[in-house]
Design an enzyme around this catalytic site. Sequence first.
Site, short mmCIF file in Angstrom:
data_model
loop_
_atom_site.label_atom_id
_atom_site.label_comp_id
_atom_site.label_asym_id
_atom_site.label_seq_id
_atom_site.Cartn_x
_atom_site.Cartn_y
_atom_site.Cartn_z
N LYS A 1 148.62 106.11 19.67
CA LYS A 1 147.52 105.11 19.44
C LYS A 1 146.32 105.46 20.10
O LYS A 1 145.06 105.36 19.38
CB LYS A 1 148.09 103.67 19.98
CG LYS A 1 149.10 103.08 19.20
CD LYS A 1 149.13 101.65 19.46
CE LYS A 1 150.56 101.05 19.36
NZ LYS A 1 150.96 100.63 18.17
N GLU B 1 142.58 97.11 25.26
CA GLU B 1 141.60 96.69 24.21
C GLU B 1 141.35 95.23 24.19
O GLU B 1 142.16 94.39 24.74
CB GLU B 1 141.85 97.35 22.92
CG GLU B 1 143.06 96.65 22.27
CD GLU B 1 143.32 97.37 21.04
OE1 GLU B 1 143.22 98.54 20.94
OE2 GLU B 1 144.02 96.74 20.10
N HIS C 1 154.62 89.74 17.36
CA HIS C 1 154.01 90.77 16.75
C HIS C 1 154.88 91.55 15.51
O HIS C 1 154.66 92.65 15.44
CB HIS C 1 153.80 91.82 17.84
CG HIS C 1 152.87 91.13 18.79
ND1 HIS C 1 151.37 90.69 18.82
CD2 HIS C 1 153.11 91.18 20.21
CE1 HIS C 1 151.25 90.07 19.61
NE2 HIS C 1 152.04 90.21 20.67
N ARG D 1 153.94 106.33 6.78
CA ARG D 1 155.27 106.51 5.87
C ARG D 1 155.13 105.18 4.85
O ARG D 1 154.36 104.55 4.85
CB ARG D 1 156.41 106.13 6.82
CG ARG D 1 156.12 105.00 7.76
CD ARG D 1 157.37 104.35 8.65
NE ARG D 1 156.86 103.54 9.62
CZ ARG D 1 156.56 102.13 9.48
NH1 ARG D 1 156.56 101.83 8.13
NH2 ARG D 1 156.26 101.51 10.26
P1 ADP Z 1 153.04 97.87 17.16
O1 ADP Z 1 152.65 99.48 16.93
O2 ADP Z 1 153.75 97.73 18.58
O3 ADP Z 1 153.59 97.17 16.03
P2 ADP Z 1 150.31 97.22 16.61
O4 ADP Z 1 149.12 97.92 17.39
O5 ADP Z 1 150.56 97.55 15.10
O6 ADP Z 1 151.54 97.26 17.64
O7 ADP Z 1 149.87 95.65 16.80
C1 ADP Z 1 151.11 94.64 16.37
C2 ADP Z 1 150.34 93.38 16.29
O8 ADP Z 1 149.77 92.95 17.54
C3 ADP Z 1 149.22 93.30 15.40
O9 ADP Z 1 149.64 92.98 14.03
C4 ADP Z 1 148.37 91.93 15.77
O10 ADP Z 1 149.02 90.88 15.37
C5 ADP Z 1 148.47 92.07 17.25
N1 ADP Z 1 147.28 92.82 17.79
C6 ADP Z 1 147.33 94.23 18.01
N2 ADP Z 1 145.85 94.56 18.46
C7 ADP Z 1 145.20 93.49 18.55
C8 ADP Z 1 143.95 92.83 19.27
N3 ADP Z 1 143.16 93.79 19.81
N4 ADP Z 1 143.55 91.65 19.27
C9 ADP Z 1 144.61 90.51 18.80
N5 ADP Z 1 145.86 90.87 18.46
C10 ADP Z 1 146.29 92.35 18.24
#
Ligand code: ADP
Length: 641
Positions: free
Chosen positions: A118, A202, A237, A299
């Site tokens: 990431k 972040e 999540h 994917r």
């Molecule tokens: P993973 O790869 O573990 O699934 P992601 O980066 O895709 O993690 O984030 C998963 C979820 O977390 C997102 O769909 C959102 O709901 C929440 N999320 C991620 N980043 C943020 C952020 N900066 N602020 C608020 N919610 C976030």
Amino acid sequence: MRMFESVLIANRGEIACRIIRTAKRMGLRTIAVYSDADRDALFVRMADEAYRIGPAAARESYLLGDVILDVAKKAKAKAIHPGYGFLSENADFAEACGKAKIAFIGPPPSAIRAMGLKDAAKALLEKAGVPVVLGYHGAKQDTAFLRQRASNIGYPVLIKAVAGGGGKGMRRVDRQIDFDEALASAQREAKNAFGDPRVLVEKYVTAPRHIEMQIFADRFGNVVHLFERDCSLQRRHQKVIEEAPAPGMTPEMRAAMGKAATDAARAVGYVGAGTVEFIVDGSEGLRPDGFFFMEMNTRLQVEHPVTEAITGLDLVELQLRVAAGERLPFKQHDLKMNGHAVEARLYAEDPAKGFLPSTGKLVALSFPQDDGLRVDTGVVQGDSVTPYYDPMIAKLIVHKATREEALAGLADALQATRVAGPHSNLAFLEALCRAPDFIAGAFDTGFIDRNLETLGAVPAATDRIAAATALHALLDPPSALASSPWDMRDGFQLSGTRLLSWPVMLNGEADTIRVAWDGQGLLVDGFDPEANVALVRDGASFYALHKGRQTVLGPREPGAAGHEGGDGDGAIKAPMHGKIVAIDVKPGQTVTRGTRVAIVEAMKMEHALVAKRDGVVGDIALKPGDQVAEGGVILTIGDPD
Ligand code: ADP
């Protein structure tokens, strides 16, 4: 270019079935690989050929790239489709396929690598002009430095594992004093899950919506987006319901997000199907400057059917065509959206027990048939949900002219779906589809957590109505009173009416149901002839299905504990097949009801087990690291000597 003659599906369950369907329609020979747990699975039966690759555990079967590649060579497979999960984002595997001259249905290994971490992906895309959430994605990892960065960014912040996935290694921190502890636990979880403790920090976006763009690219530099999907309804999540288009989306914002997504794909030389995930600041409605890149999944996604519904395209067919070297058969301006589609993920899990995965034989499984309803599943009635893989039973996708109709259609489809055996989230999903705020489009990623109690609420009478109905059926005709296989006790006569207390097992606990018979009719305490209860019989047990929940009624087992047992059972049992992570108590230790006594890891999640009574810890049968079967006794709590 010529289409492949054959494809091996390096996956299982519903996605393997879904890929096989399209491949067969296109005339490809389909080759399945399976673990011992999947020997008789639907996808194995559907494929033209099937090969065993190892024992049930994924790391000894579906994650073994070398073994799968050997099978592919032996079976003369021309291509390998990895589905999602397992090897789908494994760049080394994609590379090995290339070396073996077998087409990997996915992007080039370099694109997988570029998006794999990431932090690096964010740095790269920031340069390409894609909006990224304010944060620190650098190499420094010491606590004081990251704490300083967090306060520069401003609370709340989100700590994320750079190697993350599935929400693991992620912590929201609201106050500086909580930062160090949250960081340590995120790093620990990341190290355990991914072998990499590094994190990024972040800004936590407020009222966040998760909106992602489906993109497609061919080898000739054509990159398009197939519009967005809104996946904001999440728990821990993890996505629960997905839809397309996103409620409240404007043409300006869609164009801006589409451009950002296709720019991201171009920046890494992408080919094939991919998804660019954005976090959207929904605090002031959707605005073209209010979305930020989160990650790219290189994917096919679980939720791709909603995109197929609104575009009329078959994404697996497109993947195969692009991998075979064909050009995308359309340009961006040729693509149109039609209607609204919603998908719900039906899981074998128990909302009443914190959504604990639930395993076992699917005593009943049926879906309604309806215009606009698509069901993607990898199991049929009689199959089992095992502890080895993701416990998803099916995806239900409804496509209608409007969002309201699609949500109502999905709610009705869920209502008409029957699942018995394992518990399921059926009632919970239906409640979500009927939730007024969700229908009104007023939601963000915190919606489920905030409304968990109402959504998961079980009407108190449900179990008793269902149980009484099952008993009523069992005793019909009343002559069954005399000849029932169930043991009858405690009967007595009261002026012509026979009153009986019927000892039963209700959802695994000893209970009693009262029955009155006046020689004409039968009255079972709690029975409601108007209630819509479906009964499924399995051996001596009844599964009563009512309002999307199941109530299990069976004859009383000798010595069973339950409601009538006063203090409750002193045995601490594993809720499911798993591994002991920790034992928090010692023999002879005094505990009170609610004390945490052990942690079991099952299905990649940790489950805390607590004492159900006050008492003293007796024998401890297992130690950390031991495997435990579902229902296995870990320790007992007894009376003080
Ligand atoms: P993973 O790869 O573990 O699934 P992601 O980066 O895709 O993690 O984030 C998963 C979820 O977390 C997102 O769909 C959102 O709901 C929440 N999320 C991620 N980043 C943020 C952020 N900066 N602020 C608020 N919610 C976030």
